[in-house]
Design a protein around this motif. Structure first.
Motif, short mmCIF file in Angstrom:
data_model
loop_
_atom_site.label_atom_id
_atom_site.label_comp_id
_atom_site.label_asym_id
_atom_site.label_seq_id
_atom_site.Cartn_x
_atom_site.Cartn_y
_atom_site.Cartn_z
N UNK A 64 14.55 -19.00 -4.98
CA UNK A 64 13.81 -20.24 -4.76
C UNK A 64 13.12 -20.14 -3.41
N UNK A 65 11.80 -20.28 -3.35
CA UNK A 65 11.12 -20.17 -2.05
C UNK A 65 11.52 -21.33 -1.14
N UNK A 66 11.73 -21.03 0.12
CA UNK A 66 12.10 -22.06 1.09
C UNK A 66 11.57 -21.70 2.46
N UNK A 67 10.60 -22.48 2.95
CA UNK A 67 10.03 -22.23 4.27
C UNK A 67 11.01 -22.67 5.36
N UNK A 68 10.96 -21.98 6.47
CA UNK A 68 11.76 -22.38 7.63
C UNK A 68 11.25 -23.73 8.12
N UNK A 69 12.17 -24.70 8.18
CA UNK A 69 11.80 -26.05 8.62
C UNK A 69 12.07 -26.17 10.11
N UNK A 70 11.10 -26.75 10.84
CA UNK A 70 11.16 -26.82 12.30
C UNK A 70 11.03 -28.27 12.74
N UNK A 71 11.94 -28.69 13.59
CA UNK A 71 11.89 -30.02 14.20
C UNK A 71 11.84 -29.84 15.71
N UNK A 72 11.10 -30.73 16.39
CA UNK A 72 11.01 -30.68 17.84
C UNK A 72 11.71 -31.92 18.40
N UNK A 143 26.33 -23.15 -2.58
CA UNK A 143 26.46 -21.71 -2.74
C UNK A 143 25.37 -20.89 -2.09
N UNK A 144 24.51 -21.51 -1.26
CA UNK A 144 23.47 -20.78 -0.55
C UNK A 144 23.92 -20.48 0.87
N UNK A 145 23.27 -19.54 1.51
CA UNK A 145 23.45 -19.32 2.94
C UNK A 145 22.52 -20.25 3.70
N UNK A 146 22.95 -20.68 4.88
CA UNK A 146 22.14 -21.59 5.66
C UNK A 146 22.26 -21.31 7.14
N UNK A 147 21.20 -21.60 7.89
CA UNK A 147 21.18 -21.38 9.34
C UNK A 147 20.57 -22.60 10.02
N UNK A 148 21.24 -23.04 11.08
CA UNK A 148 20.71 -24.09 11.97
C UNK A 148 20.67 -23.49 13.36
N UNK A 380 18.69 -20.67 3.84
CA UNK A 380 17.87 -21.85 4.13
C UNK A 380 18.01 -22.13 5.62
N UNK A 381 16.91 -22.13 6.35
CA UNK A 381 16.93 -22.17 7.81
C UNK A 381 16.23 -23.41 8.33
N UNK A 382 16.89 -24.06 9.30
CA UNK A 382 16.30 -25.18 10.04
C UNK A 382 16.35 -24.85 11.52
N UNK A 383 15.23 -25.01 12.19
CA UNK A 383 15.11 -24.70 13.61
C UNK A 383 14.76 -25.98 14.36
#
Length: 917
Positions: A64-72, A143-148, A380-383
């Motif tokens: 499943x495509x998932x763009x890196x989401x970025x919050x400031x 069941x997915x990998x995730x990064x914050x 799935x990555x959130x920055x």
């Protein structure tokens, strides 16, 4: 390692002696986390709807495509900026409703940037968690990998956003605490598990924040999948939120920090929290068949349960900084260079991914290797990028914003991780096999008893029939003999009467005519002979009729014998039929065992490919339990202990040099209870260092500690004194002194009266250290050491049980060594004191330190052949077999396997039970 950088609590790495934490078992929160997509996460619903995972280790090419989401996130002005920049406007302007940020170049020119979320300086920690981390946490639960990850200049609030514990104010909790709270609320303690590792990347060296001695962890990459793992990192299973907060506090205490111009407590390393979540998929578990199905069909229709494994990585990057602004120099300068190099390597990788470059330089830094899955991988990555408002740092703010803009262009392919839980299936099959074996043995025993009963009954009936037949024949023979004798007697009497009659008739007719006499003499004998013949015929007829009746009776008896023989033949055929059924059952059992063996071999192969190597948390050094307590004691009766008037806290070493050991030991007898408590804490901290132990013993410190343990009723003093004795007991010479001065009796009495788990843990640690001395075993057992150790299991606290298990393992190891050397031949003292039932009960304890020590104790006890029968009757053989198959540590598994194969008693029992080891 660092000259200028220190730990966040102010203590240096060399002086920190901290117990390894174990997972605390307590009730998990029952509240459920509602998994619904965030409004700011348009891909959330699609991710769940289109998730197609890799089951059973099969490769899944679809994702499943998932763009890196970025919050400031904007940090408010601090006190220094409020004064220095009072006449200047902020360099950034936020438009949260448009998710837009403006960066001022000068008074009339601005640059505008758009992000997934724009968080003002007034945004709460809860708001930040919900828009940044909560969608990632929900994906990990699925069941997915995730990064914050947090990125930004030093002092802009990265650690505050991620790692704030919120002990004083729960609203200030950071993303780490809130994420684990939601995960623990969602999982089921019976079927799911959560384990964490906490690491730091310091100057290109990966260090374990939960175990400071583990300071050079290597990175392993799977050549097939490219997955990155850290097999040497400490992995702790989490059961409740409180234990997780304790782990975070411990990790933060070991993290490097330094004072710079930009931040009074600047992180000098990249911190990574790795959370591994394992969940069973409901509704797809295996279904047990009814008992009417045959065993072979049952095995073929078993389906292994499906589990989902997700990994959450929370990364607190060290802040980027300019040397001229931070004022770094010396070792701090080298740290800053290392930080900037790793962040530069991360920026190059993100630039390459954003531009779809053919080469991504992930091997330029260990940081990029660790984050390989987070950018351009399957996570799935959130920055969250953190910035400050000060116009003095507009250049750093602009660089941070551009980093976030480039990260938004990185596209990941999210993949769910599902696999079969073959271990669970194996355990269930083993349980089913054990049930079938028991049922088969029970049916075989009942069958043998029934066959024996039928055989005995048939033999009894045949014997009874033969006796009855012999008795009847004997009676008939006697009857016929009697009748025959009576007949002979009657004939003789009749003959005598006839003779008498004939004689009288001759006398009567003597005077008659001779002619008449002759005629009469001719007629009378003829008549009497005819009568005699008639009588004999009648007797013969009677004899014939009696013989006919006897023959009929004999024929009847013969027919009964034939009938009984037919019954016996039918019983024999039934016996043969039952034996045939028994042989069929045995053949069916062998077939089932072959299928189980095939399935287990497949399980071992898959487990070898799928399972990660787990490192045991506890290394048996729990005697050093007071290193992190009261690291600074300069304020204990400051006027009595120090002449210096400054307010700085003196370390234990400085206090030792200024005051002197004799004066510190004299304070153990002070009248003031507070002075005694602080003094015994100082002695305990000194005893944690091997260089001080000999001085303490020579100065009489051991005798003073034993005196405190004997006379004091304060449980705090008892606890700290027991901990100091435990530290001293790590030296063999000190162990003999402790025993000679009655130390084991005092420790046993303290263990009997103490209720506090920490006190019991200290006492158990001291006794466990003494259990490892070969020379003291008989005396230790005679003075009640083993009984005291077993008595402390009443507490039930995992830390106490871990020390008890360690003591039992040390004692069993010494006994095994003595047995191999020929100095011991009798049964184990542990078995004689009743330790075997507790050992068997906790051999599969969920706490890894307890389970590991108990498994070692079982292996050492089993090496002495004289203990084999007791271990078999106590159920220890089954646990030894389990250890030889399922133990996570290869050395213990090998020791158990070798012990089972070398024991004739165990081999005989295993063959009887038809178990292959």
């Amino acid at each position: 390692m660092a000259a200028s950088g220190g730990y966040r609590n102010g203590t240096h790495k060399g002086n920190m002696k901290v117990d390894r934490l174990v997972s605390l078992s307590s009730a998990t929160k029952s509240s459920s986390l509602k998994s619904k997509p965030s409004p700011a996460s348009p891909a959330s619903s699609g991710l769940r709807r289109n998730s197609t995972g890799s089951v059973g280790g099969a490769k899944d090419d679809a994702g499943v495509p998932g763009r890196v989401r970025v919050a400031v996130r904007l940090r408010p002005r601090n006190a220094e900026e409020s004064v220095a920049d009072a006449d200047f406007a902020d360099c950034v302007e936020l438009q949260p409703e448009l998710k837009r940020l403006k960066l001022r170049k000068n008074n009339w020119d601005t640059d505008t940037y758009e992000f997934d979320e724009v968080l003002t300086e007034f945004a709460s920690q809860k708001r930040v968690y919900e828009v940044v981390a909560k969608p990632v946490v929900e994906s990990v639960l699925d069941g997915y990998n995730g990064t914050v990850m947090a990125y930004g200049q030093t002092g802009t609030g990265k650690t505050y956003t991620l790692g704030r514990l919120g002990e004083e104010d729960t609203a200030a909790r950071g993303i780490m605490v809130r994420a684990l709270e939601d995960i623990l609320a969602e999982i089921s303690p019976e079927t799911d598990s959560v384990s964490v590792s906490y690491l730091q990347l310091y100057m290109e060296t990966i260090q374990d924040l939960l175990d400071p001695t583990n300071d050079n962890i290597s990175i392993m990459e799977d050549p097939k999948t490219g997955d990155v793992s850290l097999p040497g990192a400490t992995l702790v299973e989490i059961r409740d939120q409180r234990s997780f907060v304790e782990l975070l506090r411990l990790g933060e205490a070991h993290r490097f920090a330094a004072n710079t111009k930009l931040n009074t407590e600047s992180s000098r390393s990249h911190a990574m929290l790795m959370v591994h979540v394992k969940r069973s998929v409901k509704g797809r578990d295996s279904v047990l068949l009814s008992e009417n199905c045959n065993s072979s069909h049952m095995v073929k229709t078993f389906k292994p349960p499906v589990v989902r494994k997700g990994k959450l990585v929370v990364v607190d990057l060290a802040g980027s900084e300019r040397i001229d602004k931070s004022g770094s120099e010396g070792h701090t300068l080298e740290e800053a260079k290392s930080i900037n190099l790793s962040l530069s390597a991360l920026g190059k990788c993100i630039n390459a991914l954003a531009e779809n470059s053919a080469h991504v330089p992930v091997r330029d830094s260990k940081l990029t290797r660790l984050l390989r899955d987070s950018f351009g991988g399957t996570a799935r990555t959130s920055l969250v990028v953190t910035i400050g408002p000060s116009p003095r740092h507009r250049g750093e703010t602009s660089s941070t914003i551009m980093f976030g803009q480039r990260a938004m262009k990185v596209e990941n392919m999210l993949k769910i991780k599902e696999e079969f839980d073959y271990k669970s299936l194996s355990r269930r099959l083993e349980i089913q096999l054990d049930k079938l074996i028991v049922e088969h043995e029970r049916q075989q025993k009942a069958f043998e008893d029934e066959v024996e009963r039928i055989t005995v009954e048939a033999q009894n009936r045949i014997s009874e029939t033969e006796r009855n037949y012999a008795d009847a024949l004997e009676k008939e023979r006697l009857k016929y003999q009697e009748d025959y004798m009576q007949s002979i007697k009657k004939l003789e009497e009749q003959w005598v009467m006839n003779q008498r009659k004939h004689g009288s008739e001759r006398t009567t007719f003597e005077l008659k005519d001779d002619n008449f006499d002759k005629a009469l003499n001719r007629v009378v004998p003829v008549a009497s002979a005819a009568e005699e013949i008639s009588e004999l015929k009648k007797l013969l007829q009677n004899e014939a009729s009696l013989r006919t009746a006897t023959e009929e009776e004999v024929n009847n008896l013969k027919s009964q014998v034939v009938q009984w023989k037919r019954i016996e033949a039918a019983g024999n055929s039934e016996i043969l039929k039952l034996r045939k059924m028994l042989e069929d059952e045995a053949h069916q059992k062998e077939k089932l065992e072959e299928e189980i063996a095939i399935l287990q071999s497949q399980l071992l192969q898959l487990s070898f490919e799928a399972d990660e190597t787990r490192r045991q948390l506890d290394r048996g050094e729990s005697g050093k339990v007071l290193g992190n307590l009261d690291s600074f004691v300069s304020q204990i009766r400051h006027s009595q202990l120090s002449d210096s008037g400054n307010g700085d806290k003196a370390s234990i070493a400085k206090l030792f040099e200024q005051v002197g050991l004799q004066k510190i030991l004299s304070l153990l007898e002070a009248e003031d209870a507070d002075v005694r408590i602080h003094a015994v804490k100082v002695v305990a901290n000194l005893a944690a260092e091997e260089t001080n132990q000999e001085k303490i013993v020579e100065a009489g410190g051991l005798s003073s500690l034993l005196m405190l343990l004997r006379s004091s009723e304060d449980e705090t003093i008892q606890r700290v004194a027991a901990g100091a004795i435990a530290n001293l007991a790590m030296n063999e010479t000190n162990q003999e002194l402790i025993m000679s001065q009655g130390g084991i009796s005092l420790l046993s009495i303290t263990a009997t009266h103490a209720e506090d788990p920490q006190t019991l843990r200290m006492v158990a640690g001291a006794i466990a250290n003494l259990c490892g001395n070969d020379k003291l075993q008989i005396k230790l057992r005679g003075e009640g050491g083993i009984k005291a150790l077993l008595g402390m299991v009443r507490c039930g606290h995992p830390d106490v049980l871990a020390q008890v298990a360690r003591g039992i393992a040390n004692f069993a190891k010494c006994e095994s060594r003595a047995s191999s050397q020929g100095t011991k031949s009798g049964r184990s003292l542990l078995i004689e004191d009743g330790a075997l039932p507790w050992i068997v009960q906790n051999a599969n304890n969920e706490a890894s330190p307890i389970r590991r020590h108990i498994e070692l104790a079982l292996c050492h006890l089993a090496q002495h052949e004289v203990n084999a029968k007791d271990m078999i009757s106590g159920g220890a053989l089954w646990e030894l077999v389990r250890v030889s198959r399922d133990c996570s540590r290869e050395d213990i598994r090998t020791l158990a396997h070798r012990t089972l194969n070398s024991s004739p008693t165990f081999q005989t029992e295993l063959r009887r039970l038809r178990i292959e080891c």
